[in-house]
Design an enzyme around this catalytic site. Structure first.
Site, PDB file in Angstrom:
ATOM      1  N   HIS A  17     130.401  54.198  31.967  1.00 13.74           N
ATOM      2  CA  HIS A  17     130.098  52.868  31.415  1.00 13.74           C
ATOM      3  C   HIS A  17     131.197  51.880  31.796  1.00 13.74           C
ATOM      4  CE1 HIS A  17     127.908  55.171  28.016  1.00 13.74           C
ATOM      5  NE2 HIS A  17     126.980  54.632  28.783  1.00 13.74           N
ATOM      6  N   LYS A  41     116.910  58.057  21.257  1.00 18.45           N
ATOM      7  CA  LYS A  41     118.041  58.818  20.720  1.00 18.45           C
ATOM      8  C   LYS A  41     118.435  58.231  19.368  1.00 18.45           C
ATOM      9  CE  LYS A  41     119.901  59.083  25.382  1.00 18.45           C
ATOM     10  NZ  LYS A  41     121.033  58.684  26.221  1.00 18.45           N
ATOM     11  N   ARG A  91     122.524  56.139  37.686  1.00 17.82           N
ATOM     12  CA  ARG A  91     123.266  57.324  38.104  1.00 17.82           C
ATOM     13  C   ARG A  91     122.522  58.089  39.184  1.00 17.82           C
ATOM     14  NH1 ARG A  91     123.855  59.571  32.173  1.00 17.82           N
ATOM     15  NH2 ARG A  91     121.691  59.070  32.429  1.00 17.82           N
ATOM     16  N   SER A 129     126.612  60.056  28.040  1.00 15.82           N
ATOM     17  CA  SER A 129     127.123  60.185  26.672  1.00 15.82           C
ATOM     18  C   SER A 129     126.684  61.504  26.057  1.00 15.82           C
ATOM     19  CB  SER A 129     126.637  59.018  25.809  1.00 15.82           C
ATOM     20  OG  SER A 129     127.209  57.809  26.245  1.00 15.82           O
TER      21      SER A 129
END
Length: 162
Positions: A17, A41, A91, A129
């Site tokens: 990040h 999430k 990513r 994360s």
């Protein structure tokens, strides 16, 4: 140059990040890092306010970066704060399909908004994360994964939560 928003759950903030934040802050006059609720999430490790605090510590040396909480639709938030660009980090190719769908939806909701995709640095392509939380919860070393200024707080929270 414009005002851009980099949204994410940042639960917790990772070096990946921070790489996107540093790079985007050089591309825009102002970058707002927006802590958003991720409906995929729902159970976070840190509250939104705690994530803002962590991010402010991590970006303290970046004068054109601010941190805020984004509630509601991102398209509305971008309009409300007067930004015109959303920054999204990618990513892997697998990230693109979902991010592209979100970008098109946001464009429909706010036609004045553009989305810019920034590819992750190769060093951070594997990092998420979720992976940080898993490694940390199992007692692994996360020093290479998270900013040094928040490492101990992240370790304390995640290892004491399990």
């Amino acid at each position: 140059m414009h005002h851009a928003v980099y949204p994410g759950s940042f639960d917790p903030v990772t070096n990946g990040h921070m790489d996107i934040i540093r790079r985007a802050s050089k591309m825009f006059d102002h970058l707002t890092v927006a802590v958003a609720y991720n409906y995929n999430k729902p159970a976070g490790c840190f509250t939104a306010e705690e994530r803002v605090s962590l991010l402010r510590r991590c970006t303290a040396d970046m004068p054109n970066v601010s941190v805020d909480i984004c509630e509601g639709l991102l398209a509305d938030y971008v309009r409300r704060i007067g930004a015109g660009v959303v920054v999204k980090g990618l990513r892997a190719i697998s990230d693109f399909e979902q991010e592209f769908q979100q970008a098109l939806t946001n464009k429909k909701l706010n036609p004045d908004m553009e989305t810019v995709f920034i590819s992750s640095d190769v060093e951070y392509m594997y990092l998420s994360s979720s992976m940080v939380k898993q490694v940390c919860a199992l007692g692994g070393n996360v020093s290479d994964f998270v900013p040094a200024v928040v490492k101990e707080e992240i370790i304390d929270r995640i290892q004491n939560k399990t």
